[in-house]
Design a protein around this motif. Structure first.
Motif, PDB file in Angstrom:
ATOM      1  N   LEU A   1       1.264  -2.944 -28.020  1.00  0.00           N
ATOM      2  CA  LEU A   1       0.277  -2.028 -27.516  1.00  0.00           C
ATOM      3  C   LEU A   1      -1.062  -2.548 -28.117  1.00  0.00           C
ATOM      4  O   LEU A   1      -1.190  -2.885 -29.167  1.00  0.00           O
TER       5      LEU A   1
ATOM      6  N   ASP B   1      -4.046   8.435 -25.741  1.00  0.00           N
ATOM      7  CA  ASP B   1      -2.539   9.151 -24.956  1.00  0.00           C
ATOM      8  C   ASP B   1      -2.461   8.627 -23.498  1.00  0.00           C
ATOM      9  O   ASP B   1      -1.257   8.341 -23.311  1.00  0.00           O
ATOM     10  N   ALA B   2      -3.334   7.949 -22.720  1.00  0.00           N
ATOM     11  CA  ALA B   2      -3.186   7.300 -21.794  1.00  0.00           C
ATOM     12  C   ALA B   2      -2.314   6.064 -21.740  1.00  0.00           C
ATOM     13  O   ALA B   2      -1.349   5.818 -21.029  1.00  0.00           O
ATOM     14  N   THR B   3      -2.469   5.400 -22.759  1.00  0.00           N
ATOM     15  CA  THR B   3      -2.037   4.033 -23.031  1.00  0.00           C
ATOM     16  C   THR B   3      -0.542   4.202 -23.531  1.00  0.00           C
ATOM     17  O   THR B   3       0.086   3.571 -22.747  1.00  0.00           O
TER      18      THR B   3
ATOM     19  N   ASP C   1       1.117   7.094 -22.799  1.00  0.00           N
ATOM     20  CA  ASP C   1       2.115   7.563 -21.715  1.00  0.00           C
ATOM     21  C   ASP C   1       2.467   6.315 -20.597  1.00  0.00           C
ATOM     22  O   ASP C   1       3.742   6.571 -20.265  1.00  0.00           O
ATOM     23  N   GLN C   2       1.766   5.643 -20.537  1.00  0.00           N
ATOM     24  CA  GLN C   2       2.124   4.541 -19.683  1.00  0.00           C
ATOM     25  C   GLN C   2       3.172   3.651 -20.195  1.00  0.00           C
ATOM     26  O   GLN C   2       4.015   3.190 -19.549  1.00  0.00           O
ATOM     27  N   ALA C   3       2.876   3.382 -21.572  1.00  0.00           N
ATOM     28  CA  ALA C   3       4.023   2.400 -22.205  1.00  0.00           C
ATOM     29  C   ALA C   3       5.162   3.270 -22.311  1.00  0.00           C
ATOM     30  O   ALA C   3       6.271   2.564 -21.911  1.00  0.00           O
TER      31      ALA C   3
ATOM     32  N   THR D   1       6.485   5.632 -20.395  1.00  0.00           N
ATOM     33  CA  THR D   1       6.905   5.821 -19.092  1.00  0.00           C
ATOM     34  C   THR D   1       7.232   4.350 -18.520  1.00  0.00           C
ATOM     35  O   THR D   1       8.559   4.617 -17.798  1.00  0.00           O
ATOM     36  N   GLY D   2       6.987   3.520 -18.849  1.00  0.00           N
ATOM     37  CA  GLY D   2       7.593   2.091 -18.481  1.00  0.00           C
ATOM     38  C   GLY D   2       8.768   1.630 -19.054  1.00  0.00           C
ATOM     39  O   GLY D   2      10.031   1.276 -18.658  1.00  0.00           O
TER      40      GLY D   2
ATOM     41  N   ARG E   1       7.080  10.658 -30.158  1.00  0.00           N
ATOM     42  CA  ARG E   1       7.332  10.300 -28.743  1.00  0.00           C
ATOM     43  C   ARG E   1       8.668   9.473 -28.517  1.00  0.00           C
ATOM     44  O   ARG E   1       9.185   9.445 -27.786  1.00  0.00           O
TER      45      ARG E   1
END
Length: 365
Positions: free
Chosen positions: A8, A13-15, A17-19, A21-22, A73
């Motif tokens: 990372l 939060d946006a980063t 969320d993307q990580a 989700t991937g 998370r």
């Protein structure tokens, strides 16, 4: 299916969320192509699972303030992956549906073992008479099993209750040595030590004696004993109580009779017989043509037992003897559950109750 772990760059939060989700997308793709066990090992393996590898890589490089939200998370991600692992199984079961042409799976409800059923019936009879129910340990001290019940060391009455001694007890004082209890009577002593009169209890439980197994004896068996202590308790109260109990168990036509006997913890003592329930007292093979069946023992509590209880209560800090034979009296009784169950069900060998033979036990279902 790549094993590379992308680190990372930041932890907003946006980063995150993307990580995450991937990672979940990667797991979802794998669950569709891998069998369940391979998927479990690849993603959830304790030592080299991919989820563990990603977790260690991201947490190691994360600043301290980001590690707690990352941990939360990862816990959520693990739950999602576990759910994804179960989903194909549920989906398969849903696709199969129910084939109504197949025979149904009948699950017979369990029932009480005949010994437990008889024991509960006996206890219930006395509960209806106002007796409570107490239990105690199967591993007892010599004091509670023998000495407090007026079986002093080397007393010949101990021979009739030859028991199983716990190993490596020689260094302890005799009264503190452990053994497998030979009757449920120690619970009578424990109850009186803990509680002042009046007392009305029945004590069901398993007991152990060093007896050779035969048609009527077993080294392990069950008893129900009773104790009543109060002011003005007489032998007539004992006779009335047991006569009622026998009629409740075997029918109102049953008669009882009492014969003098000997037990160290009661004086006077008696054996109780009931009129044969098979021939109505006329005489048959089951009652040895006497018309009577011996069933239990009983008697008035010996003052020596009250003295032992007072001694033990004094050691616990009680200043006055609660069990003064000049003021209180009591009766006790005891019966073998197996013997009563054998009479109730016409069983000729006590070993059937312990054989585990389903053909025998299914008769009581």
């Amino acid at each position: 299916m790549s094993d590379a772990v992308n680190l990372l760059e930041n932890y907003d939060d946006a980063t995150l969320d993307q990580a995450f989700t991937g990672v979940m997308a990667e797991a979802t793709a794998d669950v569709a192509t891998m069998d369940a066990e391979a998927f479990r090992l690849h993603w959830l393996g304790r030592k080299q699972g991919r989820l563990k590898t990603i977790s260690e890589a991201w947490l190691k490089s994360a600043p301290a303030e980001a590690r707690k939200p990352l941990g939360i998370r990862f816990n959520q991600l693990k739950q999602q992956i576990e759910a994804a692992l179960e989903a194909p199984v549920a989906a398969t079961a849903q696709v199969r549906g129910i084939d109504i042409t197949l025979p149904g799976a009948v699950r017979a409800p369990g029932v009480e073992h005949p010994l437990l059923k008889t024991m509960h019936e006996i206890v219930q009879v006395f509960n209806h008479l106002g007796f409570g129910t107490n239990t105690g340990p199967q591993v007892e001290t010599d004091f509670y099993n023998f000495e407090a019940l007026n079986f002093p060391p080397n007393h010949p009455a101990r021979d009739t209750q030859d028991t199983l001694i716990i190993a490596d007890q020689q260094s302890k004082p005799a009264r503190e040595r452990l053994l497998m209890r030979t009757h449920t009577s120690p619970v009578q002593i424990r109850t009186m030590v803990e509680q002042a009169p009046p007392i009305r209890i029945v004590i069901p439980g398993k007991v152990h004696r060093n007896d050779a197994a035969d048609a009527t004896h077993s080294p392990i068996f069950h008893q129900v004993e009773g104790l009543c202590v109060d002011t003005n308790i007489t032998f007539s109260d004992l006779k009335g109580t047991l006569d009622h109990a026998m009629k409740a168990l075997f029918g109102s036509a049953v008669k009882t009779r009492f014969f003098p006997s000997f037990f160290p913890f009661t004086e006077p003592s008696a054996d109780v017989q009931i009129s044969c329930i098979f021939c109505g007292g006329k005489g048959c093979r089951k009652c040895k043509h006497s018309g009577w069946i011996e069933l239990l023992g009983c008697g008035m509590v010996d003052p020596a037992v009250f003295a032992a209880v007072n001694e033990q209560r004094a050691l616990a800090g009680e200043t006055s003897p609660a069990y003064d034979p000049a003021k209180i009296s009591g009766f006790a009784f005891g019966m073998g559950v197996e013997r009563i169950a054998m009479i109730q069900h016409g069983v000729s060998d006590i070993g059937h109750f312990y054989s585990g033979d389903m053909r025998f036990l299914e008769q009581f279902a």
